[in-house]
Design a protein around this motif. Structure first.
Motif, PDB file in Angstrom:
ATOM      1  N   LEU A 103      18.970  37.233 -11.493  1.00 25.95           N
ATOM      2  CA  LEU A 103      19.960  37.723 -11.013  1.00 25.95           C
ATOM      3  C   LEU A 103      20.953  38.043 -12.130  1.00 25.95           C
ATOM      4  CD1 LEU A 103      20.364  38.373  -7.298  1.00 25.95           C
ATOM      5  CD2 LEU A 103      19.051  39.510  -8.686  1.00 25.95           C
ATOM      6  N   ASN A 104      20.654  36.641 -12.901  1.00 24.87           N
ATOM      7  CA  ASN A 104      21.774  36.911 -14.433  1.00 24.87           C
ATOM      8  C   ASN A 104      21.271  37.391 -15.184  1.00 24.87           C
ATOM      9  OD1 ASN A 104      24.022  35.651 -14.069  1.00 24.87           O
ATOM     10  ND2 ASN A 104      23.107  33.803 -13.881  1.00 24.87           N
ATOM     11  N   ASP A 105      20.136  37.543 -15.706  1.00 28.18           N
ATOM     12  CA  ASP A 105      18.962  38.133 -16.193  1.00 28.18           C
ATOM     13  C   ASP A 105      18.746  39.689 -15.903  1.00 28.18           C
ATOM     14  OD1 ASP A 105      18.113  35.841 -17.847  1.00 28.18           O
ATOM     15  OD2 ASP A 105      16.732  35.098 -17.682  1.00 28.18           O
ATOM     16  N   PHE A 106      18.368  39.961 -14.984  1.00 28.42           N
ATOM     17  CA  PHE A 106      18.175  41.088 -13.937  1.00 28.42           C
ATOM     18  C   PHE A 106      19.765  42.392 -14.376  1.00 28.42           C
ATOM     19  CE2 PHE A 106      17.030  44.157 -10.501  1.00 28.42           C
ATOM     20  CZ  PHE A 106      16.014  44.482 -11.359  1.00 28.42           C
ATOM     21  N   SER A 107      20.642  41.473 -14.392  1.00 29.66           N
ATOM     22  CA  SER A 107      22.173  42.290 -14.062  1.00 29.66           C
ATOM     23  C   SER A 107      22.530  43.093 -15.289  1.00 29.66           C
ATOM     24  CB  SER A 107      23.605  41.460 -13.393  1.00 29.66           C
ATOM     25  OG  SER A 107      23.886  39.942 -14.623  1.00 29.66           O
ATOM     26  N   ALA A 108      21.299  41.671 -16.689  1.00 24.97           N
ATOM     27  CA  ALA A 108      21.701  42.415 -18.012  1.00 24.97           C
ATOM     28  C   ALA A 108      21.562  43.051 -18.743  1.00 24.97           C
ATOM     29  CB  ALA A 108      22.381  40.689 -18.689  1.00 24.97           C
ATOM     30  N   ASP A 109      20.494  42.919 -18.223  1.00 23.29           N
ATOM     31  CA  ASP A 109      18.684  43.830 -18.944  1.00 23.29           C
ATOM     32  C   ASP A 109      19.272  44.835 -19.180  1.00 23.29           C
ATOM     33  OD1 ASP A 109      16.587  44.963 -19.268  1.00 23.29           O
ATOM     34  OD2 ASP A 109      16.087  43.659 -18.948  1.00 23.29           O
ATOM     35  N   PRO A 110      19.923  45.635 -19.974  1.00 26.19           N
ATOM     36  CA  PRO A 110      19.810  46.718 -20.431  1.00 26.19           C
ATOM     37  C   PRO A 110      18.955  48.360 -19.323  1.00 26.19           C
ATOM     38  CG  PRO A 110      19.280  46.363 -22.311  1.00 26.19           C
ATOM     39  CD  PRO A 110      18.670  45.239 -21.447  1.00 26.19           C
ATOM     40  N   ASP A 111      17.664  47.686 -19.734  1.00 28.64           N
ATOM     41  CA  ASP A 111      17.033  48.868 -18.813  1.00 28.64           C
ATOM     42  C   ASP A 111      16.243  48.976 -17.126  1.00 28.64           C
ATOM     43  OD1 ASP A 111      15.547  49.543 -20.826  1.00 28.64           O
ATOM     44  OD2 ASP A 111      14.384  47.272 -21.348  1.00 28.64           O
ATOM     45  N   TYR A 112      17.769  47.550 -16.982  1.00 29.29           N
ATOM     46  CA  TYR A 112      18.226  47.960 -15.189  1.00 29.29           C
ATOM     47  C   TYR A 112      19.383  47.786 -14.846  1.00 29.29           C
ATOM     48  CZ  TYR A 112      13.331  46.073 -16.265  1.00 29.29           C
ATOM     49  OH  TYR A 112      12.314  46.295 -17.031  1.00 29.29           O
ATOM     50  N   CYS A 113      19.885  46.720 -13.746  1.00 32.39           N
ATOM     51  CA  CYS A 113      20.868  46.473 -13.816  1.00 32.39           C
ATOM     52  C   CYS A 113      22.008  47.050 -14.619  1.00 32.39           C
ATOM     53  CB  CYS A 113      21.625  45.464 -12.798  1.00 32.39           C
ATOM     54  SG  CYS A 113      20.161  44.924 -11.701  1.00 32.39           S
ATOM     55  N   ALA A 114      21.780  46.472 -16.105  1.00 29.98           N
ATOM     56  CA  ALA A 114      22.822  47.078 -17.184  1.00 29.98           C
ATOM     57  C   ALA A 114      24.132  47.225 -16.863  1.00 29.98           C
ATOM     58  CB  ALA A 114      22.477  48.658 -17.364  1.00 29.98           C
ATOM     59  N   GLY A 115      23.789  45.746 -16.232  1.00 33.46           N
ATOM     60  CA  GLY A 115      25.589  45.539 -16.192  1.00 33.46           C
ATOM     61  C   GLY A 115      26.716  46.282 -15.373  1.00 33.46           C
ATOM     62  N   LYS A 116      26.077  47.626 -15.439  1.00 33.10           N
ATOM     63  CA  LYS A 116      27.130  48.228 -14.092  1.00 33.10           C
ATOM     64  C   LYS A 116      27.102  48.282 -12.719  1.00 33.10           C
ATOM     65  CE  LYS A 116      26.338  51.374 -16.995  1.00 33.10           C
ATOM     66  NZ  LYS A 116      27.650  52.871 -17.660  1.00 33.10           N
ATOM     67  N   PHE A 117      26.632  47.587 -11.925  1.00 33.39           N
ATOM     68  CA  PHE A 117      27.171  46.827 -10.660  1.00 33.39           C
ATOM     69  C   PHE A 117      26.906  45.352 -10.756  1.00 33.39           C
ATOM     70  CE2 PHE A 117      22.819  48.923 -10.301  1.00 33.39           C
ATOM     71  CZ  PHE A 117      21.975  48.253 -10.083  1.00 33.39           C
ATOM     72  N   PRO A 118      26.984  45.251  -9.508  1.00 35.89           N
ATOM     73  CA  PRO A 118      26.519  43.737  -8.747  1.00 35.89           C
ATOM     74  C   PRO A 118      25.046  43.051  -8.595  1.00 35.89           C
ATOM     75  CG  PRO A 118      28.419  44.007  -7.325  1.00 35.89           C
ATOM     76  CD  PRO A 118      28.406  44.979  -8.594  1.00 35.89           C
ATOM     77  N   VAL A 119      24.852  42.127  -7.886  1.00 34.05           N
ATOM     78  CA  VAL A 119      23.177  41.959  -7.605  1.00 34.05           C
ATOM     79  C   VAL A 119      23.826  40.653  -7.458  1.00 34.05           C
ATOM     80  CG1 VAL A 119      21.944  43.402  -8.314  1.00 34.05           C
ATOM     81  CG2 VAL A 119      21.670  41.158  -9.329  1.00 34.05           C
ATOM     82  N   ALA A 120      23.221  40.730  -5.959  1.00 38.51           N
ATOM     83  CA  ALA A 120      23.629  39.237  -4.666  1.00 38.51           C
ATOM     84  C   ALA A 120      22.669  38.677  -4.341  1.00 38.51           C
ATOM     85  CB  ALA A 120      24.301  39.155  -3.395  1.00 38.51           C
ATOM     86  N   SER A 121      22.686  37.218  -4.602  1.00 41.94           N
ATOM     87  CA  SER A 121      21.582  36.182  -4.458  1.00 41.94           C
ATOM     88  C   SER A 121      21.503  35.649  -3.143  1.00 41.94           C
ATOM     89  CB  SER A 121      21.097  34.657  -5.138  1.00 41.94           C
ATOM     90  OG  SER A 121      20.523  33.841  -5.181  1.00 41.94           O
ATOM     91  N   ASP A 122      20.818  36.130  -2.513  1.00 42.01           N
ATOM     92  CA  ASP A 122      20.760  35.569  -1.068  1.00 42.01           C
ATOM     93  C   ASP A 122      18.881  34.487  -0.900  1.00 42.01           C
ATOM     94  OD1 ASP A 122      20.227  35.857   1.896  1.00 42.01           O
ATOM     95  OD2 ASP A 122      19.049  37.912   1.964  1.00 42.01           O
ATOM     96  N   VAL A 123      19.318  33.914  -1.664  1.00 39.32           N
ATOM     97  CA  VAL A 123      17.511  32.826  -1.514  1.00 39.32           C
ATOM     98  C   VAL A 123      17.275  32.622  -0.387  1.00 39.32           C
ATOM     99  CG1 VAL A 123      18.219  31.667  -3.780  1.00 39.32           C
ATOM    100  CG2 VAL A 123      18.943  30.873  -2.257  1.00 39.32           C
ATOM    101  N   ASP A 124      17.806  32.237   0.518  1.00 34.45           N
ATOM    102  CA  ASP A 124      17.968  32.204   2.402  1.00 34.45           C
ATOM    103  C   ASP A 124      17.103  32.906   2.730  1.00 34.45           C
ATOM    104  OD1 ASP A 124      19.690  32.602   2.738  1.00 34.45           O
ATOM    105  OD2 ASP A 124      20.563  30.287   3.327  1.00 34.45           O
ATOM    106  N   GLY A 125      17.709  33.515   2.443  1.00 32.95           N
ATOM    107  CA  GLY A 125      17.179  35.243   3.422  1.00 32.95           C
ATOM    108  C   GLY A 125      18.279  35.832   4.620  1.00 32.95           C
ATOM    109  N   LYS A 126      18.924  34.843   4.950  1.00 31.53           N
ATOM    110  CA  LYS A 126      20.687  34.898   5.675  1.00 31.53           C
ATOM    111  C   LYS A 126      21.093  36.414   5.918  1.00 31.53           C
ATOM    112  CE  LYS A 126      21.040  30.096   6.900  1.00 31.53           C
ATOM    113  NZ  LYS A 126      21.687  29.461   7.156  1.00 31.53           N
ATOM    114  N   ILE A 127      20.891  36.825   4.537  1.00 30.79           N
ATOM    115  CA  ILE A 127      22.344  37.821   4.987  1.00 30.79           C
ATOM    116  C   ILE A 127      21.095  38.938   4.637  1.00 30.79           C
ATOM    117  CG2 ILE A 127      22.833  39.601   2.918  1.00 30.79           C
ATOM    118  CD1 ILE A 127      23.844  37.621   1.337  1.00 30.79           C
TER     119      ILE A 127
END
Length: 199
Positions: A103-127
């Motif tokens: 998500l650190n890569d994805f959130s910073a990538d100008p083609d995707y999240c472009a640093g505009k909004f956060p993305v949260a890690s729900d590794v165990d799927g509980k959320i």
């Protein structure tokens, strides 16, 4: 005979999809809190839905995996429309079962999240499960658009507009990634009284 078997299989598949869609939280339900490691513009922090709601409504969107076709389109669409969401008084957070390093890569990538909004890690799927969403294993050998293995589960693509009081104003599913973003924007504009003509 074969046609009947095929019809039965199709009906069972449709019923399963419908039951998954119906199981998700609905309008008026209380939205479970989200407190998770997240990334904004490549930097990790602890995201809190409770804190975000103090500033106004939040668009909580669940997606299967960073760096995959539809999820790339959806993240890009949210980034491109970010100012329109802000004008309607809403913030956006993406949630997936990706690790925080992905998500650190994805959130910073100008083609995707472009640093505009956060993305949260729900590794165990509980959320995702707390929002009554289906979580499934990713088939072995599946690669992302960068050619890396996808080694985590995935939640179904669903979006929830959560009011400042913590209630689900709208639940959006069963749409293409771009339609999902457009419908979310319409919902927050309606919620805030912002004219859709501004969009």
């Amino acid at each position: 005979m074969k046609r009947n078997v095929i019809r039965s299989s199709l009906l069972l598949s449709l019923a399963a999809m419908t039951s998954i869609a119906v199981a998700a939280l609905k309008e008026g339900d209380a939205a479970p809190d989200i407190k998770a490691q997240a990334s904004l513009a490549g930097k990790s922090f602890t995201y809190s839905l409770t804190d975000a709601l103090k500033k106004g409504p939040v668009v909580v969107y669940f997606y299967p995996s960073a760096f995959t076709g539809g999820c790339n389109i959806q993240a890009h669409s949210f980034a491109v429309s970010h100012e329109k969401f802000q004008e309607a008084g809403a913030t956006v957070v993406g949630v997936s079962l990706d690790s925080i390093s992905r998500l650190n890569d994805f959130s910073a990538d100008p083609d995707y999240c472009a640093g505009k909004f956060p993305v949260a890690s729900d590794v165990d799927g509980k959320i995702a499960k707390s929002y009554d969403l289906a979580v499934a294993e990713t088939p072995a050998g599946r690669k992302d658009t960068r050619g890396n293995d996808i080694d985590h589960g995935r939640a179904e693509r669903s979006t929830f507009i959560v009011t400042a009081t913590g209630k689900v104003y709208a639940a959006i599913g069963g749409l293409t990634p771009e339609q999902n973003v457009a419908r979310a924007l319409e919902a927050v504009q309606k919620l805030s009284g912002t004219k859709a003509a501004k969009s």
